[in-house]
Motif scaffolding. Structure first.
Motif, PDB file in Angstrom:
ATOM      1  N   UNK A   1      24.556 -98.346   3.030  1.00  0.00           N
ATOM      2  CA  UNK A   1      23.883 -99.019   3.819  1.00  0.00           C
ATOM      3  C   UNK A   1      24.278 -98.770   5.293  1.00  0.00           C
ATOM      4  N   UNK A   2      25.107 -98.275   5.689  1.00  0.00           N
ATOM      5  CA  UNK A   2      25.715 -97.625   6.927  1.00  0.00           C
ATOM      6  C   UNK A   2      25.032 -96.356   6.993  1.00  0.00           C
ATOM      7  N   UNK A   3      24.926 -95.556   6.073  1.00  0.00           N
ATOM      8  CA  UNK A   3      24.306 -93.982   6.064  1.00  0.00           C
ATOM      9  C   UNK A   3      22.783 -94.378   6.502  1.00  0.00           C
ATOM     10  N   UNK A   4      22.133 -95.469   5.864  1.00  0.00           N
ATOM     11  CA  UNK A   4      20.820 -95.641   5.904  1.00  0.00           C
ATOM     12  C   UNK A   4      20.605 -96.226   7.359  1.00  0.00           C
ATOM     13  N   UNK A   5      21.287 -96.900   7.892  1.00  0.00           N
ATOM     14  CA  UNK A   5      21.323 -97.604   9.183  1.00  0.00           C
ATOM     15  C   UNK A   5      21.254 -96.399  10.261  1.00  0.00           C
ATOM     16  N   UNK A   6      22.198 -95.634  10.149  1.00  0.00           N
ATOM     17  CA  UNK A   6      22.284 -94.324  10.935  1.00  0.00           C
ATOM     18  C   UNK A   6      21.192 -93.381  10.857  1.00  0.00           C
TER      19      UNK A   6
END
Length: 86
Positions: free
Chosen positions: A32-37
């Motif tokens: 989710x962090x990667x997708x948010x970035x």
């Protein structure tokens, strides 16, 4: 109370609710962090260009976003080992 005290209390409450998330939960959170970035890269580039005056988007992607992606990749690679009881 100031906003930092409130945020710290929220963090403590979240930890109390789930002190030891599973490997799967942690991996999902990293994803989710990667997708948010990824979803906000363009905004990061525009904001940092405005902040610095002139900053090329490639520089922002390399210096800021790529570092986060690499940290996520490194964490995914080592997470299972890190979670072993000591």
């Amino acid at each position: 109370m100031n906003r930092f005290t409130i945020q710290f209390d929220e963090i403590k409450a979240a930890y109390a609710a789930e002190p030891n998330p599973t490997l799967e939960v942690r991996l999902e959170r990293i994803a989710r962090i990667e997708k948010m970035v990824e979803a906000n890269e363009e905004k990061f580039c525009k904001t940092l260009a405005a902040d610095f005056g002139v900053r090329h988007p490639i520089e922002t992607r390399l210096a800021e976003c790529q570092m986060i992606y690499q940290a996520c990749q490194y964490t995914r690679k080592h997470l299972k080992e890190w979670m072993k009881p000591s």
